[in-house]
Design a protein around this motif. Structure first.
Motif, short mmCIF file in Angstrom:
data_model
loop_
_atom_site.label_atom_id
_atom_site.label_comp_id
_atom_site.label_asym_id
_atom_site.label_seq_id
_atom_site.Cartn_x
_atom_site.Cartn_y
_atom_site.Cartn_z
N ALA A 117 -32.33 -16.79 54.54
CA ALA A 117 -32.30 -16.09 53.25
C ALA A 117 -32.70 -17.07 52.15
CB ALA A 117 -30.91 -15.52 52.99
N LYS A 118 -33.38 -16.57 51.13
CA LYS A 118 -33.92 -17.45 50.09
C LYS A 118 -32.85 -18.28 49.39
CE LYS A 118 -38.06 -14.83 49.16
NZ LYS A 118 -38.84 -14.06 48.20
N LYS A 119 -31.71 -17.67 49.07
CA LYS A 119 -30.69 -18.38 48.29
C LYS A 119 -29.40 -18.57 49.07
CE LYS A 119 -32.43 -16.91 43.85
NZ LYS A 119 -32.10 -16.38 42.54
N TYR A 120 -29.49 -18.81 50.37
CA TYR A 120 -28.26 -18.89 51.14
C TYR A 120 -27.46 -20.16 50.87
CZ TYR A 120 -29.70 -22.39 54.57
OH TYR A 120 -30.05 -23.55 55.18
N ARG A 121 -28.10 -21.22 50.43
CA ARG A 121 -27.35 -22.47 50.22
C ARG A 121 -26.31 -22.31 49.11
NH1 ARG A 121 -29.58 -26.48 53.37
NH2 ARG A 121 -31.75 -26.14 53.92
N VAL A 122 -26.68 -21.60 48.03
CA VAL A 122 -25.75 -21.30 46.94
C VAL A 122 -26.05 -19.90 46.45
CG1 VAL A 122 -24.89 -21.95 44.66
CG2 VAL A 122 -25.76 -23.73 46.18
N ALA A 123 -25.05 -19.04 46.45
CA ALA A 123 -25.22 -17.66 45.97
C ALA A 123 -24.05 -17.32 45.05
CB ALA A 123 -25.29 -16.69 47.14
N GLY A 124 -24.24 -16.30 44.26
CA GLY A 124 -23.18 -15.84 43.36
C GLY A 124 -23.39 -16.37 41.96
N PHE A 130 -17.19 -32.07 45.64
CA PHE A 130 -18.63 -32.32 45.73
C PHE A 130 -19.07 -32.48 47.19
CE2 PHE A 130 -22.16 -35.34 46.06
CZ PHE A 130 -23.15 -34.64 45.37
N GLU A 131 -18.33 -33.28 47.94
CA GLU A 131 -18.68 -33.53 49.35
C GLU A 131 -18.53 -32.28 50.21
OE1 GLU A 131 -20.15 -36.08 50.78
OE2 GLU A 131 -20.20 -37.23 48.93
N ILE A 132 -17.50 -31.48 49.93
CA ILE A 132 -17.30 -30.23 50.67
C ILE A 132 -18.48 -29.29 50.42
CG2 ILE A 132 -15.84 -28.18 50.95
CD1 ILE A 132 -13.45 -30.01 50.12
N ILE A 133 -18.84 -29.13 49.15
CA ILE A 133 -19.96 -28.25 48.79
C ILE A 133 -21.26 -28.77 49.40
CG2 ILE A 133 -21.40 -27.47 46.86
CD1 ILE A 133 -18.74 -27.37 45.21
N LYS A 134 -21.49 -30.07 49.29
CA LYS A 134 -22.71 -30.68 49.85
C LYS A 134 -22.80 -30.42 51.35
CE LYS A 134 -24.87 -35.21 50.30
NZ LYS A 134 -24.68 -36.66 50.02
N ALA A 135 -21.69 -30.57 52.06
CA ALA A 135 -21.69 -30.34 53.51
C ALA A 135 -21.92 -28.87 53.84
CB ALA A 135 -20.38 -30.84 54.12
N MET A 136 -21.30 -27.96 53.06
CA MET A 136 -21.51 -26.52 53.32
C MET A 136 -22.98 -26.15 53.13
SD MET A 136 -18.20 -24.37 51.95
CE MET A 136 -18.15 -24.98 50.29
N LYS A 137 -23.63 -26.75 52.13
CA LYS A 137 -25.02 -26.43 51.83
C LYS A 137 -26.01 -27.06 52.80
CE LYS A 137 -26.11 -27.26 47.56
NZ LYS A 137 -26.14 -27.76 46.17
N ASN A 138 -25.71 -28.27 53.26
CA ASN A 138 -26.72 -29.06 53.96
C ASN A 138 -26.45 -29.34 55.43
OD1 ASN A 138 -28.27 -29.35 51.57
ND2 ASN A 138 -26.83 -30.91 50.88
N ASN A 139 -25.25 -29.04 55.90
CA ASN A 139 -24.90 -29.33 57.29
C ASN A 139 -24.58 -28.01 58.00
OD1 ASN A 139 -23.59 -30.02 59.71
ND2 ASN A 139 -22.86 -31.95 58.85
#
Length: 144
Positions: free
Chosen positions: A65-72, A108-117
Motif C-alpha cells: 500500500a502506498k502509505k502503509y509505513r505511516v497512516a492516519g 522514536f525507536e519503536i516507531i522506526k522499527a514498526m515502519k522499517n522492520n
C-alpha cells in the motif's frame, strides 16, 4: 455489533482479501511477508495463521500500500499491521522479548522499527491478535 454481524463482516474481509490475492500477482516482498506471518503466527501459537495474513493484506496490502509505513491524520498507525504506538507499547509490556529488535526503548525507536522492520511489524501484529483473543474466537480478528 452482534456475533452474527461480526462473523458476516469478518467473512467479507476474508473474501475481499482472497479476491484481491487472486487478481494481483504478489511481489517477492509480499511473498516474504506472508512467509514471516505464517512462521511467526505458528510460533506464537496462533490457531489461525491465515487470519494474520488476511489482516496484513487488509491493512497494508502486505507492504505494498502506498502509505502503509505511516497512516492516519490525528492518530498515527505504523507498518504492515497498522499498529498505533500506544498499542505497540502494550504489546511490548506483554512480550518484552520484542525489545531485542530495538536499540533502546524510546518511542522514536519503536516507531522506526514498526515502519522499517517487517519482521518486527509482523511480530507485533501477531501478538496483538493473540491479545485480542483470536484463539478463543476468530471473529476478534475484525477488531484488529
Amino acid at each position: 455489533m452482534s456475533f452474527r454481524k461480526s462473523l458476516l463482516v469478518f467473512a467479507m474481509i476474508i473474501a475481499s482479501t482472497n479476491a484481491l490475492a487472486k487478481e494481483v500477482t504478489l511481489t517477492d516482498s509480499q511473498k516474504e511477508n506472508i512467509k514471516h506471518a505464517v512462521r511467526i503466527a505458528k510460533k506464537d501459537g496462533n490457531k489461525h495463521p491465515d487470519l494474520l495474513v488476511g489482516v496484513l493484506m487488509q491493512e497494508s496490502r502486505l507492504g505494498e500500500a502506498k502509505k502503509y509505513r505511516v497512516a492516519g491524520s490525528v492518530e498515527k498507525y505504523y507498518g504492515l499491521g497498522q499498529v498505533k504506538l500506544r498499542a505497540a507499547k502494550e504489546i511490548l509490556k506483554e512480550y518484552p522479548s520484542l525489545y531485542s529488535f530495538l536499540p533502546n526503548r524510546s518511542d522514536f525507536e519503536i516507531i522506526k522499527a514498526m515502519k522499517n522492520n517487517s519482521v518486527f511489524a509482523v511480530e507485533l501484529a501477531s501478538k496483538y491478535l493473540i491479545m485480542l483473543g483470536i484463539n478463543k474466537n476468530p471473529a476478534f480478528a475484525i477488531t484488529a
